[in-house]
Design an enzyme around this catalytic site. Structure first.
Site, short mmCIF file in Angstrom:
data_model
loop_
_atom_site.label_atom_id
_atom_site.label_comp_id
_atom_site.label_asym_id
_atom_site.label_seq_id
_atom_site.Cartn_x
_atom_site.Cartn_y
_atom_site.Cartn_z
N HIS A 260 0.85 -1.19 0.00
CA HIS A 260 0.00 0.00 0.00
C HIS A 260 0.89 1.24 0.00
CE1 HIS A 260 -3.71 2.17 0.64
NE2 HIS A 260 -3.15 2.86 1.61
N ASP A 262 0.53 5.17 -0.14
CA ASP A 262 -0.32 6.36 -0.16
C ASP A 262 0.28 7.35 -1.15
OD1 ASP A 262 -2.30 5.56 1.68
OD2 ASP A 262 -0.91 5.88 3.33
N ASP A 372 -8.09 1.21 2.16
CA ASP A 372 -7.76 2.16 3.22
C ASP A 372 -8.45 3.50 3.03
OD1 ASP A 372 -6.38 3.30 5.38
OD2 ASP A 372 -4.80 4.04 4.08
N HIS A 577 -6.96 9.32 -0.90
CA HIS A 577 -7.61 9.17 0.41
C HIS A 577 -6.86 9.73 1.63
CE1 HIS A 577 -5.53 5.08 0.21
NE2 HIS A 577 -5.14 5.51 1.39
#
Ligand SMILES: [Zn+2]
Length: 1003
Positions: A260, A262, A372, A577
């Site tokens: 993951h 971001d 997420d 996000h």
């Protein structure tokens, strides 16, 4: 042979085994202490420090100065490039040779001008393999470059992870040397670790745990760390344990590597590009060594970054995508916020994402991948289905603070009835480590036992990148089918979801939004980002419509497709996000606001060009209205000689200093402090403000969450309500008569913060506007505005993407009160039969309606991860609209569009005749989008949706020269069996409640 008995002492046996592989205790004599053999210093180490992130070719040209291990470098966000010269001793023939590199920061190894591997202590990667088995003919003298970014996997928070970054952090290399790596020791260590973990995780209640205990104990007896020849006996014991198989009914864990990343969070966008490079190149190295290894990778934007920054790596990725092992997932441009982007933005996330994946890799993702984000809109199932996606994976609802979500595998039914198969990995994580604990949790936590026998296990360091390691793969490889643990198979999202779908008869259905009972402050934090998003969504909407009409009217007009794609992609990126929710550091906020400025300035030019082509320039003024209904708004068109129209407004001061204003629709009394004493809907003869209460009441709350500062507003903040009462400048008239009247006043929030507001009443307008300017310098406070209204209803209605939904106004159950702060888009409404009040806004998203009080959330003041979040001047507008009938009948939806979409004035020739491009016969149908088709220059795509929650047949009329009309999906793929029904009246369309319909019109 006599043997000492194994006593019944679980604790000593277990701890004995733990100490045997400890990296802290007894390393002088235990197995861990033998992991590395000989070592040898580097030939030389030199460094060059750069304040910027520069390409390798530029870095390699710089002058490198000698560098000693332990020397510090920095500060935060700089980059230190190292030139590493090394010579492998000839005597290491036959050995596995590593460059051991332990440093702060995140590093990338470059060899022969290419990125070859990431090195990150936090991500458990400290070895670069120089040779797996050194041969004489291999190069022994090698020069490498190591690019060290001065930030950790999670940025550089000062004191805690989410604190604002420490700008002056210093970094160092603690170890840089050549070592002999004893692979055989590593293999036994992994056997030991897995068995020890099985003992611990299965606990004292399981026979299988004891079998592991005695196995591992005997392995210690057999294994002499100083004699590698003894390892095989221990290993074969472990192997026998691992190969005792499960029965057929055992749960299957679908192991997929994941990382993951971001797209921006505690680090800026630019660093994310390098995070992708470091993480993904390491994945490729692992793929070369582990033929079974499968890696799932989301966010088209990140692929595009790697494509342009690391083209060599990108083509390696393309090869592994072809082999079905590096798997692009998700289908969206970024993993966006699931609440705040508009309906059209969400469509564009899929349109840009799926088209990119299709163009670069020839694939269309079948699953939406959003592990997420902070809640999921009830329209997502329909948007997914329309974008070729029927499966959904997330896990974030496991973060709920109040209620436990009841399912892990279920059908999620959206607002319109669309269903998608949904899976929340029961391990409640998207960054597992392949450990026994992860597998045991996956089985234990599964809330659909007996209904769903397959689960995802996503392994690899995440959030800040990092990804899987060889050790994680080795762990999982050992327990593919080991009695007592779930079966483990290297899998793909496709395999997982097909298995789940094949056996889905008993799955439950969840209808409506997936509301996250946490992070509800993200609807409000970083107000400038929210405003930028709304403004830009509106602007791109208008450019596309003006451009489309210009395309039809003027054959020479060039629709700015490429420029629009660039601007859309920037907007979509900012919907990531941790950006649009406002949960990012200040550097990211600066980048995001700059992108919004770019969109607005470039967009303004595009709009001007399109409007120019529409108006065929003259000296008269015209108005371009992008909404397909008549606007009830103050329009003063002057050609220079015309007189302003005569108003029908009335403004008068009352004896007590309050002001009475009336426009024929509404009559209101405003107190000296700007609050509304009365708001009367004249024709219905209804008062909107609750008896004895004041509307437009500003209120302040203490806003101190438990940890996630920018994210969370907690239930207890409601207990600290304080009205803002101090008047600096009482109400006074700004303008009266004509078509617009307004009054203004100023309040003091504190000695640091003030509110200045203009209350605007327009002729013929059904709502009152509140143009607000706030000077904001608070700390951990929350500003809201309240309207206690004379309406009783158990539910309030909130606009969401392409529709609306209801949430309770009471606090009956824990599911009700957990929604004390909710999100909505342009409006919320509280209605009883035949009367209601709507609260509209032009850039806010946080709402709450409790009993009869409607509240709009305005500003927060968190200090982490951005210490200066929301400090400064803010401008925003909200509006109150009492109405007779239902909000549908009263055109609340259209009014909210009117508030958000400014009329655009254009120059046109004096004899221009007003014309309308499209009209829709039903007020329930909103024509949301008109754009050029992606793949056809002389074609338009129209997107309409049913906004009332009703089944409707309508006619779409157009004055444009449409030759053919087809239904298409959200990816603009038209269905040749589905021509749109065209008659001389127009195109007949049927809608079910909240249905989105896309049309392809061939010109
Ligand atoms: Zn994230």
């Amino acid at each position: 042979m006599y043997r000492q008995p194994v006593l019944k002492n679980r604790r000593t046996l277990l701890e004995r085994a733990e100490k045997f592989i400890s990296d802290v205790y007894f390393t002088d004599c235990n197995l861990r202490g033998r992991l590395y053999g000989d070592s040898c210093p580097l030939e030389s180490l030199a460094s060059f420090l750069s304040s910027k992130r520069i390409p390798f070719t530029e870095a390699a040209k710089q002058n490198f100065a000698p560098h000693k291990v332990g020397d510090t470098f920095g500060p935060t966000w700089w980059t230190c490039w190292f030139k590493v010269s090394l010579k492998i001793p000839e005597s290491w023939r036959g050995k596995e040779v590593h460059l051991l590199w332990e440093s702060d920061g995140e590093a990338m190894v470059w060899r022969d001008g290419q990125p070859v591997q990431g090195l990150t202590k936090e991500g458990e990667k400290t070895s670069y393999i120089l040779s797996e088995c050194l041969k004489d003919e291999e190069p022994h003298s090698i020069t490498l470059y190591v690019e060290v970014a001065c930030n950790g996997l999670f940025g550089a928070g000062q004191g805690s992870m989410i604190a604002a970054p420490d700008p002056n952090r210093k970094f160092s290399v603690q170890k840089a040397q050549l070592v002999v790596f004893n692979r055989d020791v590593q293999e036994v260590l992994t056997d030991f670790e897995m068995l020890v973990d099985i003992v611990k995780e299965l606990g004292e209640g399981e026979q299988r745990g004891y079998q592991a205990l005695f196995t591992v104990n005997e392995m210690v007896n057999l294994c002499d760390p100083s004699d590698p020849r003894s390892f095989s006996k221990a290993r074969s014991l472990a192997h026998s344990f691992f190969s005792q198989r499960n029965g057929e009914s055992q749960h299957t864990a679908h192991a997929m590597g994941h990382c993951h990343i971001d797209s921006a969070w505690l680090w800026p966008y630019e660093e994310t590009i390098r995070k992708c490079g470091r993480s993904w190149v390491t994945v490729i190295r692992l793929m070369e060594k582990n033929p079974e290894f499968v890696f799932t990778c989301s966010q088209a934007q990140q692929f595009q970054w790697v494509q342009s920054w690391y083209p060599g790596l990108f083509s390696q990725i393309q090869d592994y995508v072809k082999k079905g092992r590096f798997i692009p997932v998700g289908g969206t441009w970024v993993e966006m916020d699931g609440n705040l982007p508009s309906g059209e933005s969400m469509v564009r996330q899929f349109l840009e994402g799926q088209r990119f994946f299709n163009h670069e890799f020839g694939i269309v993702c079948k699953e939406f991948w959003l592990p997420d984000t902070f809640g999921y809109s009830a329209q997502l199932p329909q948007i997914m289905q329309g974008s070729g996606v029927s499966n959904f994976l997330t896990q974030k609802l496991s973060w709920n603070l109040v209620n436990t979500f009841p399912h892990n595998t279920f059908f999620w039914e959206g607002l319109d009835g669309s269903k998608v198969l949904t899976h929340f990995p029961p391990g409640n994580s998207y960054e597992m480590k392949g450990k026994v604990e992860d597998l045991v949790k996956t089985v234990k936590n599964n809330k659909d036992k007996g209904r769903a026998n397959h689960s995802a296990v996503l392994f690899g360091f995440g959030d800040g990148g990092g990804g899987p390691t060889q050790l994680m793969l080795d762990r999982l490889e050992r327990v593919q089918d080991t009695d007592g643990l779930p079966k483990v198979q290297a899998s793909t999202p496709d395999k997982l979801f097909s298995q789940l779908r094949a056996d889905s008869a008993l799955l439950c259905t969840w209808t409506g939004e997936l509301f996250l009972e946490l992070h509800n402050g993200t609807y409000t934090t970083q107000a400038q980002i929210k405003r930028g998003n709304r403004r830009c969504e509106t602007l791109l909407h208008d450019i596309e419509i003006a451009g489309s009409l210009a395309l039809c009217r003027d054959g020479t007009f060039q629709y700015p497709a490429e420029q629009l794609q660039k601007l859309w992609r920037l907007l979509l990126l900012n919907q990531f996000h941790d950006v649009i929710p406002g949960s990012c550091i200040e550097m990211v906020v600066e980048d995001a606001l700059r992108y919004y400025e770019d969109i607005q300035s470039d967009g303004a030019k595009l709009l001007k060009e399109a409007c120019g082509a529409l108006g065929s320039k003259g000296n008269a003024a015209g108005v371009f209205n992008s909404l397909p209904w008549e606007r009830q708004e103050v329009i003063q068109i002057q050609d220079g000689a015309g007189e302003p129209a005569v108003g029908i407004l009335c403004v008068s001061f009352q004896a007590d200093g309050s002001v009475l204003m009336e426009n024929g629709i509404l009559k209101m009394v405003i107190n000296k402090d700007g609050t509304l004493a009365s708001l009367h809907l004249i024709n219905a003869n209804r008062e909107a403000i609750s008896n004895g209460c004041h509307g437009n009441q500003f209120v302040m709350f203490d806003d101190v969450p438990l940890y996630w500062d920018a994210w969370d507003v907690m239930d207890y903040h409601l207990q600290t309500r304080k009205p803002v009462l101090e008047v600096v400048q009482p109400i006074h008239v700004v303008s009266s008569g004509g078509l617009r009247s307004s009054v203004s006043f100023t309040l003091r929030i504190s000695d640091k913060s003030t509110i200045k507001q203009e209350i605007v009443m327009d002729a013929m307008c059904p709502y009152i506007k509140f143009n607000t300017e706030v000077q904001w310098a608070e700390s951990h406070k929350f500003l809201k505005v309240e309207f206690p209204v004379r309406v009783r209803s158990p539910n309030a209605t909130y606009e969401i993407q392409f529709g609306h939904l209801q949430r309770p106004t009471h606090r009956n159950t824990s599911w009700d009160w957990a929604r004390f702060e909710v999100w909505g888009h342009k409006w919320a409404d509280l209605s009883e039969h035949n009367f209601g009040v709507a609260l509209l806004n032009d850039c806010k998203y946080g709402y709450s309606v409790h009993e009869n009080t409607m509240t709009l959330s305005l500003l927060r003041a968190p200090k982490a991860p951005d210490a200066n979040a929301d400090m400064g001047t803010h401008h925003f507008t909200y509006a109150i609209m009492p109405h007779a009938g239902s909000f549908q009948e009263a055109s609340v939806i259209q009014s909210a569009y009117n508030l958000n979409f400014p009329l655009r004035s254009i120059q046109c020739s004096p004899n221009t005749i007003p014309w309308s491009a499209f009209s829709v016969s039903s007020a329930a149908i909103i024509l949301e989008t008109i754009k050029q088709a992606e793949d056809r220059k002389r074609a338009l795509v129209l997107r309409l949706y049913e906004s009332h929650g009703s089944s409707v047949t309508t006619t779409l009329c157009t004055t444009l020269p449409v030759r053919e009309a087809w239904h298409c999906d959200l990816l603009e793929r038209h269905d040749p069996t589905q021509p749109a029904h065209m008659t001389s009246e127009g195109i007949t369309l049927t809608f079910s409640p909240f249905q989105i319909v896309s049309l392809l019109l061939i010109l």
